[in-house]
Design a protein around this motif. Structure first.
Motif, mmCIF file in Angstrom:
data_model
loop_
_atom_site.group_PDB
_atom_site.id
_atom_site.type_symbol
_atom_site.label_atom_id
_atom_site.label_comp_id
_atom_site.label_asym_id
_atom_site.label_seq_id
_atom_site.Cartn_x
_atom_site.Cartn_y
_atom_site.Cartn_z
ATOM 1 N N PHE A 1 9.998 3.019 0.513
ATOM 2 C CA PHE A 1 9.063 1.921 0.253
ATOM 3 C C PHE A 1 8.655 1.967 -1.214
ATOM 4 C CE2 PHE A 1 6.260 5.450 1.342
ATOM 5 C CZ PHE A 1 5.182 5.309 0.485
ATOM 6 N N VAL A 2 8.126 0.863 -1.688
ATOM 7 C CA VAL A 2 7.694 0.770 -3.087
ATOM 8 C C VAL A 2 6.253 0.291 -3.112
ATOM 9 C CG1 VAL A 2 8.441 -1.648 -3.406
ATOM 10 C CG2 VAL A 2 8.318 -0.117 -5.386
ATOM 11 N N TYR A 3 5.495 0.762 -4.095
ATOM 12 C CA TYR A 3 4.171 0.165 -4.322
ATOM 13 C C TYR A 3 3.964 -0.037 -5.818
ATOM 14 C CZ TYR A 3 2.141 4.848 -5.353
ATOM 15 O OH TYR A 3 1.845 6.087 -5.896
ATOM 16 N N SER A 4 3.226 -1.089 -6.135
ATOM 17 C CA SER A 4 2.984 -1.456 -7.524
ATOM 18 C C SER A 4 1.548 -1.132 -7.892
ATOM 19 C CB SER A 4 3.252 -2.949 -7.737
ATOM 20 O OG SER A 4 2.430 -3.718 -6.875
ATOM 21 N N SER A 5 1.299 -1.038 -9.203
ATOM 22 C CA SER A 5 -0.042 -0.668 -9.652
ATOM 23 C C SER A 5 -0.575 -1.657 -10.677
ATOM 24 C CB SER A 5 -0.032 0.739 -10.258
ATOM 25 O OG SER A 5 0.304 0.685 -11.628
ATOM 26 N N SER A 6 -1.863 -1.542 -10.924
ATOM 27 C CA SER A 6 -2.526 -2.405 -11.900
ATOM 28 C C SER A 6 -2.135 -2.061 -13.330
ATOM 29 C CB SER A 6 -4.047 -2.298 -11.742
ATOM 30 O OG SER A 6 -4.441 -0.937 -11.868
ATOM 31 N N LYS A 7 -1.391 -0.966 -13.510
ATOM 32 C CA LYS A 7 -0.906 -0.611 -14.850
ATOM 33 C C LYS A 7 0.506 -1.131 -15.110
ATOM 34 C CE LYS A 7 -3.475 3.336 -16.558
ATOM 35 N NZ LYS A 7 -3.355 4.727 -17.039
ATOM 36 N N GLY A 8 1.046 -1.881 -14.156
ATOM 37 C CA GLY A 8 2.356 -2.482 -14.351
ATOM 38 C C GLY A 8 3.520 -1.625 -13.927
ATOM 39 N N ALA B 1 10.950 13.055 1.952
ATOM 40 C CA ALA B 1 10.653 14.147 1.018
ATOM 41 C C ALA B 1 9.386 14.898 1.404
ATOM 42 C CB ALA B 1 10.522 13.589 -0.399
ATOM 43 N N ALA B 2 8.364 14.158 1.833
ATOM 44 C CA ALA B 2 7.085 14.795 2.187
ATOM 45 C C ALA B 2 6.271 13.843 3.048
ATOM 46 C CB ALA B 2 6.306 15.169 0.921
ATOM 47 N N ALA B 3 5.345 14.403 3.808
ATOM 48 C CA ALA B 3 4.496 13.567 4.659
ATOM 49 C C ALA B 3 3.562 12.709 3.815
ATOM 50 C CB ALA B 3 3.694 14.444 5.615
ATOM 51 N N LEU B 4 3.051 13.290 2.726
ATOM 52 C CA LEU B 4 2.193 12.545 1.803
ATOM 53 C C LEU B 4 3.014 12.236 0.557
ATOM 54 C CD1 LEU B 4 -0.734 11.485 1.485
ATOM 55 C CD2 LEU B 4 -1.245 13.577 0.238
ATOM 56 N N CYS B 5 3.255 10.952 0.322
ATOM 57 C CA CYS B 5 4.160 10.540 -0.763
ATOM 58 C C CYS B 5 3.424 10.323 -2.080
ATOM 59 C CB CYS B 5 4.912 9.282 -0.368
ATOM 60 S SG CYS B 5 5.918 9.457 1.111
ATOM 61 N N ASP B 6 2.540 11.243 -2.423
ATOM 62 C CA ASP B 6 1.830 11.115 -3.702
ATOM 63 C C ASP B 6 2.777 11.351 -4.883
ATOM 64 O OD1 ASP B 6 -0.424 10.522 -2.416
ATOM 65 O OD2 ASP B 6 -1.459 12.414 -2.756
ATOM 66 N N LYS B 7 3.837 12.128 -4.635
ATOM 67 C CA LYS B 7 4.849 12.337 -5.678
ATOM 68 C C LYS B 7 6.003 11.376 -5.404
ATOM 69 C CE LYS B 7 3.641 17.150 -6.561
ATOM 70 N NZ LYS B 7 4.031 18.571 -6.406
ATOM 71 N N HIS B 8 6.150 10.412 -6.277
ATOM 72 C CA HIS B 8 7.153 9.373 -6.087
ATOM 73 C C HIS B 8 8.557 9.913 -6.358
ATOM 74 C CE1 HIS B 8 5.487 9.241 -10.217
ATOM 75 N NE2 HIS B 8 6.761 9.246 -10.557
ATOM 76 N N SER B 9 9.549 9.213 -5.820
ATOM 77 C CA SER B 9 10.950 9.563 -6.096
ATOM 78 C C SER B 9 11.412 8.961 -7.415
ATOM 79 C CB SER B 9 11.851 9.057 -4.958
ATOM 80 O OG SER B 9 11.469 9.630 -3.737
ATOM 81 N N LYS B 10 10.960 7.726 -7.674
ATOM 82 C CA LYS B 10 11.319 7.052 -8.918
ATOM 83 C C LYS B 10 10.119 6.277 -9.447
ATOM 84 C CE LYS B 10 16.312 6.391 -8.358
ATOM 85 N NZ LYS B 10 17.419 5.407 -8.467
#
Length: 451
Positions: free
Chosen positions: A242-249, A258-267
Motif C-alpha cells: 500500500f502507499v500513503y502520501s504526506s503533506s510534505k509531498g 516486512a513488519a506488522a507496523l509499517c513505520d519503516k517504508h519500503s520505498k
C-alpha cells in the motif's frame, strides 16, 4: 464529449428550510465524493448532508442498440447522521468523506462509506417478488389461530414492483482519533484500510470491534509534528503493498510482509525541491491531496495544488511525468492563501487503460492529459455549457496579452466553483464530475482534442 446533467433533489429538510428563507440547506447538498463500482454499472455519490445517492446505468435501448445507457437514480439513503463526541466536546459532522465499492460476490452490491469517525458497510439488494400463502401467518403478517388451520398450502412467490433495499451490515467505529481522510479495499476482498492524519488502520470486513494499526506517525511530543498523512491506497494486485502520501509531498510505499507496523517504508518517492522556486507557499502547494495506483499497478498518480504527477514504482528519485494543471495561479498564491483556497484538496483519476489522466480545477473547469500524445484539454462542467447531448468545447485561460474570443481571463475565474471530486468509468470513456451540488456525467464521442 457529450454531457448529461443530474441535479440533486433536495430532501424534505432542505425544502422546509428553503421555504423559511435560509440558504444553509444548500451546503448539505454539496457532493463530497464520487465513485464508480468495479463494472461501472453503478455510480455512488456522497454529500455533506450524510446521504449516499446511487445511480444505475440503464440498459441499451432496443430502438437505438448502439446508444449508450444513461445513468438514473437507483437508490438514495441516509448513511451518516450528525453526532457529538461528549468526551472532547466536538461535533462530528455527517459529511461523507469517501465511498468504496466492494467487488461483487453475489446478486447483492456492497459499499463502504465513512465520515470523519465511523465507517459503515452497506448492502444493496433488489426485490421483485414477494411470498404469499403462509400457513401460520395471515396477509398482514400476524400469526393465525392454530385451531383455524385445517389444511397446509405451499407458499408461492408473486411478482411485485422492483424494490431496492439498502441495509447496514456492519459499523466500524472507534478506530480513529483524528479525521478519516481515505479508505481502500484490499485486493484480497477480505480486508480494508482506513487512514486519518496520523495513523492507518487495517480492518477485516467481518470484524467490527478491533483493527490493527499498521502506520503510526504520531510523535511522542505533538510539537515535533512536521507532516500528516493525506491519502492512502492499496495496490490493485498485491495485497501486501500500500502507499500513503504526506503533506510534505512525499509518497511511502509499504510492504506488510516486512513488519506488522509499517513505520519503516519500503520505498520513499520524493522529488527534490528546486531552490530557485522556494517560497513561503512551497510546502503548502507541495502537499499531496490524492494518490491513485494505475489499473496495471505499475504507476502512481498524485495531485498537489498546481500539478499532477505520474510515478513509476521502480523509480523513486523523481516522477516520470509532471503536468501543470493551472500554472497561471502561481502568481496568485497570496490571495488564494488569504481566502483559504490554497488548502483545497483536488482528486485525480486514471482512465481504464491508464493512458489519460483527469483532475479538477477552478471555475468548474476540469483538465485531461493524454500521456501518449502529451496533449491536454480544459473542459467546463456547467449548466450553461452542458446541455444534454451538447458537445463540450475546450476552454482556455488567458494570462495576459492577446485574448481570443472565448478565452477567459485569469482574473475573472470564480474560485467558489471548484471541481474537487471526479471519477472515471473503469472500462469506458464515461466520467463523473461533481461541481458543488450538481453531478455531471460526460460520455466520449471520440473527442478530437484528446485523440
Amino acid at each position: 464529449m457529450t454531457s448529461r446533467l443530474h441535479i440533486r433533489t433536495p430532501s424534505l429538510r432542505e425544502v422546509e428550510s428553503q421555504g423559511e428563507g435560509h440558504t444553509g440547506s444548500a451546503t448539505a447538498d454539496i457532493i463530497s465524493t464520487v465513485e464508480f463500482n468495479h463494472t461501472g454499472e453503478l455510480l455512488a455519490t456522497g454529500d455533506k448532508g450524510g446521504r449516499v445517492v446511487i445511480f444505475q446505468r440503464e440498459p441499451e435501448s432496443k430502438n437505438a442498440p448502439h446508444s449508450q445507457g444513461e445513468y438514473d437514480v437507483y437508490s438514495t439513503f441516509q448513511s451518516h447522521e450528525p453526532e457529538f463526541d461528549y468526551l472532547k466536546s466536538l461535533e462530528i459532522e455527517e459529511k461523507i468523506n469517501k465511498i468504496k465499492w466492494l467487488p461483487q460476490q453475489n446478486a447483492a452490491h456492497s459499499l463502504l462509506s465513512t465520515n470523519d469517525k465511523t465507517i459503515k458497510l452497506w448492502k444493496i439488494t433488489e426485490r421483485d417478488k414477494r411470498p404469499e400463502g403462509y400457513n401460520l401467518k395471515d396477509e398482514e403478517g400476524k400469526l393465525k389461530d392454530l385451531s383455524t388451520v385445517t389444511s397446509l398450502q405451499v407458499p408461492v412467490l408473486k411478482p411485485m414492483d422492483l424494490m431496492v433495499e439498502v441495509s447496514p451490515r456492519r459499523i466500524f467505529a472507534n478506530g480513529h482519533t483524528y479525521h478519516i481522510n481515505s479508505i481502500s479495499v484490499n485486493s484480497d476482498c477480505e480486508t480494508y484500510m482506513s487512514a486519518d492524519d496520523l495513523r492507518i488502520n487495517l480492518w477485516h470486513l467481518a470484524i467490527t470491534d478491533r483493527s490493527f494499526n499498521i502506520v503510526d506517525i504520531k510523535p511522542a511530543n505533538m510539537e515535533d509534528l512536521t507532516e500528516v498523512i493525506t491519502a492512502s491506497e492499496f495496490h490493485p494486485h498485491h495485497c501486501n503493498l500500500f502507499v500513503y502520501s504526506s503533506s510534505k509531498g512525499s509518497l511511502r510505499l509499504c510492504d506488510m510482509r516486512a513488519a506488522a507496523l509499517c513505520d519503516k517504508h519500503s520505498k520513499l518517492f520524493e522529488e527534490p525541491e528546486d531552490p530557485s522556486n522556494r517560497s513561503f507557499f512551497s510546502e503548502i502547494i507541495s502537499s499531496v491531496s490524492d494518490v491513485k495506483f494505475s489499473h496495471s499497478g505499475r504507476y502512481m498518480l498524485t495531485r498537489d495544488y498546481l500539478t499532477v504527477k505520474v510515478w513509476d514504482l521502480n523509480m523513486e528519485a523523481r516522477p516520470i511525468e509532471t503536468y501543470q494543471v493551472h500554472d497561471y495561479l502561481r502568481s496568485k498564491l497570496c490571495s488564494l492563501y488569504e481566502n483559504d483556497c490554497i488548502f483545497d484538496k483536488f482528486e485525480c483519476a486514471w482512465n481504464g487503460s491508464d493512458s489519460v489522466i483527469m483532475t479538477g480545477a477552478y471555475n468548474n473547469f476540469f483538465r485531461m492529459f493524454d500521456r501518449n500524445t502529451k496533449r491536454d484539454v480544459t473542459l467546463e462542467a456547467s449548466r450553461e455549457s452542458s446541455k444534454p447531448r451538447a458537445v463540450l468545447k475546450p476552454r482556455r485561460v488567458c494570462v495576459g496579452g492577446k485574448r481570443r474570443r472565448d478565452d477567459i481571463s485569469v482574473d475573472s475565474l470564480d474560485f467558489t466553483k471548484k471541481i474537487l471530486h471526479t471519477a472515471w468509468h473503469p472500462a469506458e470513456n464515461i466520467i463523473a464530475i461533481a461541481a458543488t451540488n450538481n453531478l455531471y456525467i460526460f460520455q466520449d464521442k471520440v473527442n478530437s482534442d484528446m485523440h
